[in-house]
Each structure stands twice: as structure tokens, then as C-alpha cells.
Design a protein around this motif. Sequence first.
Motif, PDB file in Angstrom:
ATOM      1  N   THR A  32       0.506  -1.361  -0.450  1.00  0.00           N
ATOM      2  CA  THR A  32      -0.330  -0.118  -0.445  1.00  0.00           C
ATOM      3  C   THR A  32       0.869   1.396   0.023  1.00  0.00           C
ATOM      4  N   THR A  33       0.807   2.082  -1.425  1.00  0.00           N
ATOM      5  CA  THR A  33       1.614   3.221  -1.147  1.00  0.00           C
ATOM      6  C   THR A  33       0.738   4.641  -1.553  1.00  0.00           C
ATOM      7  N   VAL A  34       1.204   5.610  -1.044  1.00  0.00           N
ATOM      8  CA  VAL A  34       0.481   7.290  -1.411  1.00  0.00           C
ATOM      9  C   VAL A  34       1.159   7.525  -2.790  1.00  0.00           C
TER      10      VAL A  34
ATOM     11  N   HIS B 156       1.491  11.600  -3.159  1.00  0.00           N
ATOM     12  CA  HIS B 156       1.174  13.402  -2.485  1.00  0.00           C
ATOM     13  C   HIS B 156       1.316  14.097  -3.794  1.00  0.00           C
TER      14      HIS B 156
ATOM     15  N   GLU C  74      -3.899   6.575  -2.459  1.00  0.00           N
ATOM     16  CA  GLU C  74      -3.468   6.004  -1.288  1.00  0.00           C
ATOM     17  C   GLU C  74      -3.883   4.776  -2.284  1.00  0.00           C
TER      18      GLU C  74
ATOM     19  N   ASP D   6      -4.054   0.414  -2.446  1.00  0.00           N
ATOM     20  CA  ASP D   6      -3.274  -1.366  -2.358  1.00  0.00           C
ATOM     21  C   ASP D   6      -3.010  -1.361  -3.749  1.00  0.00           C
TER      22      ASP D   6
ATOM     23  N   TRP E 180      -7.775  11.247  -0.080  1.00  0.00           N
ATOM     24  CA  TRP E 180      -6.758  12.597   0.566  1.00  0.00           C
ATOM     25  C   TRP E 180      -7.429  13.567  -0.037  1.00  0.00           C
TER      26      TRP E 180
ATOM     27  N   ALA F  35       2.417   3.678   3.023  1.00  0.00           N
ATOM     28  CA  ALA F  35       1.388   3.524   3.988  1.00  0.00           C
ATOM     29  C   ALA F  35       1.571   2.406   5.250  1.00  0.00           C
TER      30      ALA F  35
ATOM     31  N   VAL G 111      -1.134   7.791   6.547  1.00  0.00           N
ATOM     32  CA  VAL G 111      -0.688   8.306   5.497  1.00  0.00           C
ATOM     33  C   VAL G 111      -0.468   9.821   6.366  1.00  0.00           C
TER      34      VAL G 111
ATOM     35  N   THR H 220      -4.034   6.871  10.006  1.00  0.00           N
ATOM     36  CA  THR H 220      -5.270   6.808  10.053  1.00  0.00           C
ATOM     37  C   THR H 220      -6.450   7.827   9.748  1.00  0.00           C
TER      38      THR H 220
END
Length: 316
Positions: A131-133, A135, A215, A217, A226, A301, A306, A315
Amino acid sequence: MQGLIRLVYFAGILASTYASASVIWDGRVPFNVTNADLDTSTGPFLTVVKGSENATHYNHLLGHSKIPTPLWNEGLLQLVPREQVISVSIDNSSVFIPGGGLPQFGFRRTDLIAAVNGEHTELITRMEQNTTVFHFSIQKNDLHPLNYSHEYQIVFIEPNDGSHVFGIQLGSPFTDPTGPLPDPNAHSFKVLDHALNVLFSTPFTSNTWHNFAVEVDWNARTLAVWYSEDAELLRLVKAATPNPTTALGPDGQGDFHIALLKLPIVNPADSPADQGDVVHHGIQEGTTEGLFYSGVFVESAEPQGVSKGFGIRGTA
């Protein structure tokens, strides 16, 4: 003396935020990267997707002349911001010619691709597992406004099949035949999933940094969104939602683009076949248009959630 101690304290907070072990790739451009580096893809971006001019014709690092998003610069923003804002623009020369392909006369585009001194293939595998975010913060360039009768694709992850794992859209979605222009929601951001469903929408207002985090997954194939403005902490605006049309594994992975990609409007003078060829045909005005970006990075994540801003993670 207390003021100096406070200054050093905030500097330590910011340094630790930027050095976080959760950050996989950092596109918050430091001040030792110069505009000349953009022409050689030195630094955090690969700059080959552009028109016929050098990369610095379309992209500019703004040094200390513009303040970045405060989300990652709280406390010392006015004194020592930690990154440079980058300007991304297009004009009538912004026709990309892919290797071995035809000129994309239907588009006007400038893309910055996440890389480390030009290397991006290995980076994809590190950014796009578990799971990466992703931005990014976006601000209007009111001196070079967009034409909201067109569709703009401005942030996306693009696998080899040309689809987008997720995308950020502005303007009026391309239709053939052309519908009423501009679209009622043309002046709003739309966060799209792989199947082009709108997950979140919000107005694109001037003089505001619009902060996003998407985010992903990669195993469960879900997306969460977000969002915040300026110095507000990121808040969850779309909980994890299935993104089932993406492929699992390498076929569902691709380059992370920070871009200004302008689609055409159908040209009634074109043949019916050409009217549907959005890449190579259509109407473009050729004006100079631009956006500002800052706060661009990718993080894991796991296990702390995050980054919401100012070093705070968690979270919803």
C-alpha cells in the motif's frame, strides 16, 4: 535566544519529516537542483515527454520566488522553505513524438515522470507494491489559465496499455460528438479510478494550494483519496474503494506522471474516423497554459498510515 531555539527546533522537525523512512520517492525539489538539471533529467523527474523545445521551455523551478504548499513546510515556510515550486506549461509546440510513433498532434502535453536521475523502471517496482500513497499539491497559474472547454489529465499512473490506475482530471471530458462546452463541472478537480468513475470532486479555486494524497492498495486493488487546502491537515474524503479493472502485478503498474496533458475538441472538418482519434486529430488553440506543483512524493502507508502534514501520520 528563545526565538533561535524555536527556529532550530522547527528546522529539526522539518528535516526529520523530509528524511522519513516511509518516503519511497521524493519529488519535492531541493534548492540544489537547477533549471539546467531539468534538461538532462537530473534530479527527481524524467523530462522527455514534451514538445520540440528543451524541457526548460516548458518547466521552471521557481526558487524562492513562490511559496510552496505549507503542508510540509510549517513553521519555517517564510524563512527557509524546504522545496521549490515547479511550473509546468504547454504551448503550441507541445506536441510529443513517442519513440517509433507518430506525432501526437491531438494533444498538447508536458509530463514530469517520477525518476531518480533518469531511472524510472526500478522505481516503479518500489513505488507500486503493498500500500503506497501518492502525494501532490496543485495551484492555478492565473497568468496562463486553462481553457475549460478542453479535458486536462494532470496527475496519473500509466501502465503500458495507456490506461490510468487513477487520474486527476480538470475541464470538460472529451466526447465525440462534442457536448455543450464547458461542462458544468469543468472548473472542478475530478479524481478518477481506472474505469473513469469519479471518486471525489472539488472546485479548483485560485490562490490556494490543493493538497491530494491517493492511497493505492496494490494487492487488494483499492483506492482511497485524501484532500486538504493550504495548511489544513489532509483528511480522508473517499474511503478505500474497489478498483477492480486494474491488472494485478507488473501489467497494472506504470510511471507516475505529474503533467499538463490537454485533449482536443472534435474538429467537424475531420473524417468520422479521425474525429474519434483523440491522440492525433482535433482542435487545439495553441495558447500558453500552466499549473504549479509542489509537495510531490510517494510513501509507504505501512505500518504508520498516511502522512497528513507536518510529520503527522495515521489513518482516518
